[in-house]
Design an enzyme around this catalytic site. Sequence first.
Site, PDB file in Angstrom:
ATOM      1  N   GLU A  57      -5.952 -11.193  -1.029  1.00 10.55           N
ATOM      2  CA  GLU A  57      -7.309 -10.557  -0.409  1.00 10.55           C
ATOM      3  C   GLU A  57      -9.087 -10.545  -0.335  1.00 10.55           C
ATOM      4  OE1 GLU A  57      -5.650  -7.300   2.391  1.00 10.55           O
ATOM      5  OE2 GLU A  57      -3.840  -7.908   1.870  1.00 10.55           O
TER       6      GLU A  57
ATOM      7  N   GLU B 116       0.183  -1.176   0.415  1.00 11.52           N
ATOM      8  CA  GLU B 116      -0.605  -0.146  -0.059  1.00 11.52           C
ATOM      9  C   GLU B 116       0.603   1.291  -0.108  1.00 11.52           C
ATOM     10  OE1 GLU B 116      -2.595   0.041   3.644  1.00 11.52           O
ATOM     11  OE2 GLU B 116      -3.318  -1.987   2.394  1.00 11.52           O
TER      12      GLU B 116
END
Length: 650
Positions: free
Chosen positions: A470, A347
């Site tokens: 995810e 991220e």
Amino acid sequence: MKNSKFTRYAAAVLAAAMTVSASPAVYAADGDSSASAGKVVYSFDFEDGDVSAFCNRGENDTTEISVSDEASVSGSKSLLASGRSKDWNGPAFRLDDKLEPYTEYYISAKIKGRYYTGATFSFQFTNSDGETKYSNLVQNLSGSDWMSVENVKVSFTDEMTGVYVYFEGGQDDLFIDDFTVTEAPAVEIEQDIPGLKDVFANDFKVGTAFTPSGLSSKPTTSLLEKHFSGSITAGNEMKPDSVLNQAACQAYFEETGDDTVPQISFSAAKPLLNYCRDKNIPVRIHTLVWHSQTPDWFFKEGYTNDDEWVSKEKMLKRMENYIKAYFEELVKLYPTVDFYACDVVNEAWTDQGTPRQPGEQGSGGSENSAWVQVFGDNSFIESAFTFARKYAPEGCKLYYNDYNEYMDGKLNAICEMAADFKSKGIIDGIGMQSHLDARQSLDSAFPSVDMYNKALDKYSELGLDIQITELDVTTPENPTEADFKVQADYYKGIWDSIYAHKDNISAVVIWGITDDGSWRAKKYPLLFDAEYKAKPAFYSIIDGHDIPDIRPTDPVPTDKPTDPVPTDESTSSSVEVSLLGDANCDGKVSIADSTAILQALGNPDKYGLSLQGTVNADCCDPGDGVLPSDALAIQKIDAKVIASLPDITA
Ligand code: XIL
């Protein structure tokens, strides 16, 4: 066998949709009606004056435990915890010397302060490294009258010692009454559906995120082993804030004068990693470098919370030593575990494709990055990959992982960076987190299937591997049956798109197993509900794919049967024999199978066989149904009178 079970699935879709909304949250204080069906293993109303099962919380806890007739809910007595001089003082009840590990229990109790109290019901245990961990089960037990905790789910593993539940909060005297421990009813997972990992065995690994608390829930591990044992990602326990040890860092600095060698520990992840080792499950490492779940002190002089930021040079050394120690320790502790993938950086790009703002974790709407603070830009990403390549064990592929990975700005930034890293030989793939939102209709779902598909196209063009790391798909809050249908349709669209890119995709990881255990539990984003049942989304993603033989992973104990099933042809015809004679589905043919058959015939309501067991049991003369002759045939095998089944001598 293409679509061979489609009719049965369709029926099950409806059943799943109907049960999904009745989900008690784990550790919720709300009553779960199913708990009342369990066996009461301890019950204290304190009328006999016995409080010996309760204690204070150790040496410095001044609490005294006695019986009191000043207050009570049932009868005339209760337990009194007096002399509490600290907020954290007890009373406590120890679990691991009285209860079984890997078993779920519900605890209920009544609590009251002498005057007014704000209590919390909590849980503590000591891990295999001797560290004691605490968590709150029920907070805000505030008031002056009796309050209830009801059916709070607890469980523990055999690696945990000193496992207690306790009441804490304030220094007021506390009265406890009607403290009960109930063993949760045994739950059997659905064995007669295909394992997700098996449906896609020729395409990619199918895995899940898992946390150690799941280990003590038998149905959860059964689901994991049946559907998701292609890969495990630790939900939190391998992130920097779990691995970095501040006290040890400071101690090392004090001893050596060197503050560039961060000290680490995998104590939080050990129960999970032990499990992966024992079950031979490959592990995705998540994650080395991230702005979130990374303590600010890691970036500060002297590893303190409030000193100056360190220089970029010092941080580079810390980063290198951290990554080195991380891999070395993992390989040392778990030489046989297949650490096949690692999210090196997580991220780091905004949706616009720019670096994050500099700052402490949690500042700027939790979006700020201490890495950017120290490096001034996103150059830390390349350093991290360079070090990871240098120290990662062989076979461990390196990924850049992100969410909103389909947003143009971010997608372009990732592709540009990945192409550069590819030319330098320091990256192997892209991790697409894929936290998606089905919303109320396929038209409003975000991202659209088309947008997601285009991102997959672009990442595929890089010539790097892709992993879906995810995946979860939220519904609206308080979802209706229609919302679950939309969720299923959207899951299918996304899954089909993933499947169409399967040549570039090596793993698909769902971020959790059952809805109630999800980080977005309020929006039911997973494939199984809180009752461990497959949801419509499960059936939608396997729809149209070859269905392999259904192999139960979970032995069905003969003394705890699943729902009895009729032995007629119409029900069992869709399931194939997994092992002839294996009536209890434990993977072997033994005298226990003969017993299981005789019990099932004698008392089908109590000792029914599972669907798979019924099919296997028809072993003497297959096709004539389950009969005493099947039990006899197994006894003959056991006595070596015949060598194999069916029994051609019968
Ligand atoms: C989540 C965990 O599931 C939660 O338990 C935790 O409170 C926050 O982090 N992107 C990631 C994951 O890369 O590490 C995050 O996991 C979810 C978003």
